[in-house]
Design an enzyme around this catalytic site. Structure first.
Site, PDB file in Angstrom:
ATOM      1  N   SER A 134      54.584  54.255  61.584  1.00  0.00           N
ATOM      2  CA  SER A 134      53.881  55.505  61.888  1.00  0.00           C
ATOM      3  C   SER A 134      54.916  56.575  62.206  1.00  0.00           C
ATOM      4  CB  SER A 134      52.956  55.286  63.097  1.00  0.00           C
ATOM      5  OG  SER A 134      52.392  56.500  63.528  1.00  0.00           O
ATOM      6  N   LYS A 160      52.753  55.869  57.407  1.00  0.00           N
ATOM      7  CA  LYS A 160      51.639  56.669  57.928  1.00  0.00           C
ATOM      8  C   LYS A 160      52.235  57.929  58.529  1.00  0.00           C
ATOM      9  CE  LYS A 160      49.204  56.033  62.354  1.00  0.00           C
ATOM     10  NZ  LYS A 160      48.401  55.067  63.141  1.00  0.00           N
ATOM     11  N   LYS A 162      51.386  61.602  60.583  1.00  0.00           N
ATOM     12  CA  LYS A 162      50.401  62.313  61.384  1.00  0.00           C
ATOM     13  C   LYS A 162      50.069  63.630  60.688  1.00  0.00           C
ATOM     14  CE  LYS A 162      50.239  59.436  64.943  1.00  0.00           C
ATOM     15  NZ  LYS A 162      48.983  58.849  65.461  1.00  0.00           N
ATOM     16  N   ASP A 187      47.083  59.960  59.601  1.00  0.00           N
ATOM     17  CA  ASP A 187      46.324  59.768  60.845  1.00  0.00           C
ATOM     18  C   ASP A 187      46.163  61.126  61.516  1.00  0.00           C
ATOM     19  OD1 ASP A 187      45.193  59.008  63.241  1.00  0.00           O
ATOM     20  OD2 ASP A 187      46.865  57.728  63.894  1.00  0.00           O
ATOM     21  N   GLU A 212      43.057  58.042  58.642  1.00  0.00           N
ATOM     22  CA  GLU A 212      42.716  57.469  59.952  1.00  0.00           C
ATOM     23  C   GLU A 212      42.159  58.540  60.876  1.00  0.00           C
ATOM     24  OE1 GLU A 212      45.952  55.185  61.565  1.00  0.00           O
ATOM     25  OE2 GLU A 212      45.130  55.172  63.599  1.00  0.00           O
ATOM     26  N   ASP A 237      39.975  54.570  64.523  1.00  0.00           N
ATOM     27  CA  ASP A 237      40.852  54.156  65.630  1.00  0.00           C
ATOM     28  C   ASP A 237      40.127  54.486  66.941  1.00  0.00           C
ATOM     29  OD1 ASP A 237      42.839  53.910  67.572  1.00  0.00           O
ATOM     30  OD2 ASP A 237      44.319  55.159  66.582  1.00  0.00           O
ATOM     31  N   LYS A 261      43.426  47.892  68.188  1.00  0.00           N
ATOM     32  CA  LYS A 261      44.439  47.851  69.250  1.00  0.00           C
ATOM     33  C   LYS A 261      43.806  47.098  70.416  1.00  0.00           C
ATOM     34  CE  LYS A 261      46.250  52.402  67.982  1.00  0.00           C
ATOM     35  NZ  LYS A 261      46.497  53.789  68.422  1.00  0.00           N
ATOM     36  N   GLY A 289      49.305  50.331  66.875  1.00  0.00           N
ATOM     37  CA  GLY A 289      50.378  50.272  67.862  1.00  0.00           C
ATOM     38  C   GLY A 289      50.260  51.399  68.864  1.00  0.00           C
TER      39      GLY A 289
HETATM   40  O1  OSB Z   1      46.854  57.094  66.812  1.00  0.00           O
HETATM   41  O2  OSB Z   1      47.688  55.252  66.168  1.00  0.00           O
HETATM   42  C1  OSB Z   1      47.711  56.227  66.930  1.00  0.00           C
HETATM   43  C2  OSB Z   1      50.845  56.083  69.143  1.00  0.00           C
HETATM   44  C3  OSB Z   1      50.293  56.398  70.369  1.00  0.00           C
HETATM   45  C4  OSB Z   1      48.955  56.699  70.449  1.00  0.00           C
HETATM   46  C5  OSB Z   1      48.151  56.657  69.311  1.00  0.00           C
HETATM   47  C6  OSB Z   1      48.683  56.325  68.070  1.00  0.00           C
HETATM   48  C7  OSB Z   1      50.068  56.054  67.996  1.00  0.00           C
HETATM   49  C8  OSB Z   1      50.762  55.770  66.742  1.00  0.00           C
HETATM   50  C9  OSB Z   1      52.075  55.021  66.807  1.00  0.00           C
HETATM   51  O3  OSB Z   1      50.362  56.143  65.660  1.00  0.00           O
HETATM   52  C10 OSB Z   1      51.904  53.603  66.429  1.00  0.00           C
HETATM   53  C11 OSB Z   1      53.126  52.772  66.731  1.00  0.00           C
HETATM   54  O4  OSB Z   1      54.053  52.788  65.946  1.00  0.00           O
HETATM   55  O5  OSB Z   1      53.140  52.094  67.788  1.00  0.00           O
HETATM   56 MG    MG Z   2      45.543  56.403  65.240  1.00  0.00          MG
END
Ligand code: OSB
Ligand code: MG
Length: 373
Positions: A134, A160, A162, A187, A212, A237, A261, A289
């Site tokens: 990510s 992925k 943002k 995402d 996402e 999510d 998660k 994550g």
């Molecule tokens: O939206 O998936 C998410 C990190 C913190 C809070 C929300 C998200 C995320 C990530 C990072 O996208 C995922 C990772 O590499 O741990």
């Molecule tokens: Mg997410």
């Protein structure tokens, strides 16, 4: 099992690079590590609440309060069985990340006392799991390209990025032009509404693996309306707090993929139920994550090895986040883009107590005698 103590520690690890998304911006990861102790053995659980209440409503401080004043006393008073915890915690409304951390620490402790890997207890079926990465926001495209190139060269199986209004179509277009048909997804952390349909339809033309959490607020009816308009699968999510909602989302056609998660859904037991629900409903599934240390990462990797998981997750290697991890065997990426699933007893990793002491800012020992009503 009777617990001798629950130890809460507030830990801060510096991130190798600051991570920025619509819900966080940080150069460090501050979190609570939960230790459960019985018979000279320790179990570990990581609380994934962030410092700010912008991803979900919990924070490090709310989780500390709930763990310290309610959840830890509840397990110290009674029979500490991980499968009994969801019931024992029901009286405490909400706070899934706080609950999940203590439940995970008890699963780990019980499995270690039995000398059994949790991967075996839960029926995990893979020795290594394919993983993605990510990537946070970048002020400029060049920085994003450099980061993406580095991850692709290492072998990560999907990227992925943002997105948010103003940082979406142009970014995806640039990545497609430069890297062709790489496995790519976005995402949005709920940054759009149905009024943004024209823009989301434009994103729909780039052959993304999935989009996402495009919409805010967990409105599954709105998600169903959006999914009907898009060819790209929607992945949920933040909108999925539990297995019941996963089943409802499947019935409504609110999306085709689940980002699971364990912290967000209140613990490993609920996570296992969601894995079963996804298999039944034919939903795509991957493990997300929260920038976890090696403790939370080990749990995520074990869950990622369950049969219902169909897609590479955000369970990247430790060195994607940290220069030094809390555990003695940090998760490593193999050249084929997989990460081995820990196989020792419990979560299969050991905490480096010396390093832990060095990064702990606050510590609380709770014992049965402190937990009388
Ligand atoms: O939206 O998936 C998410 C990190 C913190 C809070 C929300 C998200 C995320 C990530 C990072 O996208 C995922 C990772 O590499 O741990
Ligand atoms: Mg997410």
């Amino acid at each position: 099992m009777r617990l001798e103590a629950v130890v809460l520690r507030e830990v801060t690890l510096p991130l190798r690079k600051p991570f920025e998304s619509g819900v966080m911006r940080a150069g460090r990861r501050r979190f609570i590590l939960v230790e459960t102790r019985a018979g000279g053995v320790s179990g570990w659980g990581e609380c994934v609440a962030l410092e700010t209440p912008y991803y979900t409503d919990e924070t490090v401080e709310t989780a500390w309060h709930i763990l310290h004043d309610f959840l830890a006393p509840a397990v110290l008073r009674g029979e500490a069985r991980p499968t009994a915890l969801p019931d024992a915690f029901r009286r405490v409304k909400g706070h899934p990340m706080a609950k999940a951390a203590l439940e995970a620490a008890l699963w780990d402790l019980e499995a270690r006392l039995q000398g059994r890997p949790l991967a075996e207890v839960w029926g995990a079926c893979r020795e290594a799991v394919p993983v993605g990465v990510s990537v946070g926001f970048h002020p400029d495209l060049d920085g994003l390209f450099r980061e993406v190139e580095g991850f692709l060269a290492q072998g990560y199986r999907r990227v992925k990025v943002k997105v948010e209004p103003g940082r979406d179509v142009a970014v995806v277009k640039a990545l497609r032009e430069r890297y062709g048909e790489i496995p790519l997804m976005v995402d949005a952390n709920g940054a759009y509404t149905l009024a943004d349909l024209p823009l989301l339809k434009e994103l729909d033309t780039f052959g993304l693996m999935m989009i996402e959490e495009p919409l805010a607020g967990g409105d599954l009816e709105a998600y169903a309306a959006l999914q009907a308009e898009l060819a790209t699968p929607i992945c949920l999510d933040e909108s999925l707090p539990d297995a019941r909602t996963v089943r409802r989302a499947a019935r409504l056609g609110a999306g085709r993929v689940v980002n699971l998660k364990p912290g967000r859904v209140g613990g490993p037991a609920e996570a296992l139920e969601i894995e079963a629900a996804c298999r039944e409903a034919g939903l795509g599934l991957w493990i997300g994550g929260m920038l976890e240390s090696g403790v939370g990462r080990a749990l995520n990797l074990i869950l990622a090895a369950l049969p219902g998981v169909t897609l590479p997750g955000d369970t990247s290697a430790s060195d994607r986040y940290y220069a030094s991890d809390l555990v003695t065997e940090p998760a490593r990426l193999l050249p084929d883009g997989t990460v081995p699933v820990p196989r020792g007893p419990g979560i299969g990793v050991d905490v480096d107590r010396e390093y832990l002491a060095a990064v702990t800012a606050r510590e609380a020992w709770l014992r049965p005698e402190d937990a009388r009503v």
